[in-house]
Structures are given as structure tokens and as C-alpha cells.
Design a protein around this motif. Sequence first.
Motif, PDB file in Angstrom:
ATOM      1  N   LYS A 174       0.829  -1.326  -0.006  1.00  0.00           N
ATOM      2  CA  LYS A 174      -0.145  -0.155   0.028  1.00  0.00           C
ATOM      3  C   LYS A 174       0.674   1.397  -0.177  1.00  0.00           C
ATOM      4  CE  LYS A 174      -3.889  -1.923   0.021  1.00  0.00           C
ATOM      5  NZ  LYS A 174      -5.055  -1.804  -1.094  1.00  0.00           N
ATOM      6  N   ASN A 212      -3.623   6.251  -8.034  1.00  0.00           N
ATOM      7  CA  ASN A 212      -5.128   6.151  -8.186  1.00  0.00           C
ATOM      8  C   ASN A 212      -5.370   4.529  -8.683  1.00  0.00           C
ATOM      9  OD1 ASN A 212      -5.409   8.768  -7.492  1.00  0.00           O
ATOM     10  ND2 ASN A 212      -5.962   9.478  -9.665  1.00  0.00           N
ATOM     11  N   HIS A 263      -3.420   1.776  -8.575  1.00  0.00           N
ATOM     12  CA  HIS A 263      -3.062   0.580  -7.589  1.00  0.00           C
ATOM     13  C   HIS A 263      -3.253   1.061  -6.228  1.00  0.00           C
ATOM     14  CE1 HIS A 263      -1.191  -1.562 -10.961  1.00  0.00           C
ATOM     15  NE2 HIS A 263      -0.723  -0.401 -11.469  1.00  0.00           N
ATOM     16  N   GLY A 264      -3.865   2.068  -5.776  1.00  0.00           N
ATOM     17  CA  GLY A 264      -4.109   2.479  -4.421  1.00  0.00           C
ATOM     18  C   GLY A 264      -2.800   2.565  -3.541  1.00  0.00           C
ATOM     19  N   PRO A 284      -3.537   8.263  -2.841  1.00  0.00           N
ATOM     20  CA  PRO A 284      -4.778   7.961  -3.833  1.00  0.00           C
ATOM     21  C   PRO A 284      -5.821   8.952  -3.771  1.00  0.00           C
ATOM     22  CG  PRO A 284      -4.066   6.050  -2.711  1.00  0.00           C
ATOM     23  CD  PRO A 284      -3.443   7.354  -1.905  1.00  0.00           C
TER      24      PRO A 284
END
Length: 331
Positions: free
Chosen positions: A202, A231, A233-234, A330
Motif C-alpha cells: 500500500k 489512483n 493501484h491504491g 490516492p
Amino acid sequence: IQNASASRGWSQKDRKKSPEIIDCIAKLMRHETAGDPMTSLKWTHKTTAKIAEKLRIEVSANTVSRLLRKMGYSLKVNHKQLARVSKTPPADRNAQFIHIGKLRKSCAEEGRPIISIDTKKKEAIGQFKNDGTAWNREPIAVNDHDFLSDAIDKAVPYGIYDVEANCGTVSVGNSKDTAEFAVDSIEKWLINEGESRYKGIKKLAILADGGGSNGSNNRLWKHMLQKQLANRHGLTITVAHYPPGASKWNPIEHRLFSEISKNWKGKPLDSYETVLNYLNTITTQSGLKVQAHRITRVYETGIKVTDEEMQALNISYDEKFPKWNYTIFPS
């Protein structure tokens, strides 16, 4: 002078004239001498033949060469010892290195991925000379001139070095070194290696130079990080740039790029298959592993990012050095 005159290979005539020759050479070298005040070494770029020609005494160039060595001169090459004059205060440079050191330490302790990125020197594809030597029974014949018009293509290697895993990835493009190319390369690393190596990733930290396709002032670079990595792939992406003139401390330079240069030294890069083969077969005692792949997309230059697009970035800048350090979240 006595030692010089006693050297082997001197004629009796030269030995008798040696004090006079040394005196004449010293006068000629008064304005042709360079040196190091710390080691007392001296050198000159004027050839021995030209020195012998200017002397009013009949003497050979070999004699002048022997005397120059006795006088403390030697042949020298340029040394890269002068640091680049930078407008960045030394205190700021040092503080940024401390910040990068803390970022690397926190990533190591928390198990978060941190990658070092950069574009390696572009390489002409063809039968061109490659610096260095290699073991062969016969020398490899290459073109006698390095005309780019004779090149099959020009390879653009973009490198990603996973600092903690000691793994490298190289995307070999044949277009322009743009911010889109850089982010495409990082995304390929993320999909092919990052997501499997770091389960549930993350957060991602990136170490980059201050200029080029991933430069601190490159608006398209930040826009593509937001759009394509954060955005899509978070990911929360933290970027730290090295100060101007300090790119040689970027880990990718001495951990990956130096090994690439050593692996293909003395070998002509005559095709993309050859380039990829040399990249994929890099091995070191430290266990470095490298994966390489082609990117055939054609990238456009001169793409503008509007002020509205910049304002739409979900970005947080560092308070002390906002130009060099920022985090993109994100949207």
C-alpha cells in the motif's frame, strides 16, 4: 643531476650537457607546469619532442623525457576531483541526506519497499566499440567510426533497484526518456515483482535524482505518479530527490548501473537480444538479481500538464524541503 647523467642509454655528449639541459628545461617549464601542492607532483602537457625542439642545445626527445622524470614531472590524465558548484547551501544538502537516511531506515524496519530509480546512458545498437576489455581468442571487429546513422536503433535503459531486496529491473525502451516512460517502467516493476514480493503493498518510497524524466520540477512526473500508480493501484507514494550534483550517491548508480557496465564491457551491443541477455545474466557475490524487458511504446515529448491538473493532485509537500520531498496519496 649526477644520477640523471649516470642513467643507462645516455651518450657521453648528453651526460656532459645534462646540467645545462636541466637549466634550459626549467626555464622553458616555468609557464608550462601544473602540479599538486599537497604531494609536490608536477606535470606538463607539452610533449618531449616540442621541448627538445625549443631547446637551443642539440638533444633528443628521449633525453628530455628522462630529465623531466628526474625533475619530478610525469604524464597525467584529468582527475574528476572538483565538486560541481551548486547554489544549494551545504547545510541543506547534508540535511537532505539525513532525511533520505531516515527514510531508508524506516522502510527497512517496517518492511516497506523502497526503490532507487534512474535512466542509464543511452546505448547505440549496432557493431560499435564498447569500452573495456573482455576475454576472447580473437578481437571482435567493430565499426571504425561510431556514426549514429549506422546504428540499428538507440536503447534507453531505465533502471529500478529494490534497495532492501537487492534486485534490479531494467526497462529497455527505444523511444524518448520521458516521465511517462519512467512511470510505465515503475508500474511494470510493481506488477511483475513488487506486488508478489510485498504482499498487500500500500506504500512505496522512491529515491530519485533531481532532474531528467523523474526530476523534482517535472510536472508530468507528478501527474503520472498520481494517475497511473496512486489512483490505479491504491498506492501512497513518498518521493525523495537527491540534491543537485549528488546523483552519484543514488544507490542505483553503484549497486546496479556499475554492474551493468562491467557485464557488457568490451562487447558490442549489436541487437536488443544481446542487450537483454547481458542484463539478465548479471551476477554478483552480494546476490544481485536483475530482470530486463523491452518497452516498445513510442513516447511523445513536450506534453504539458495544466495548472488545473496540478491543483487536482492529492499531494503533501514536506515542510522543510518541499521541492525535494513529497507524498502522493490516492484520490
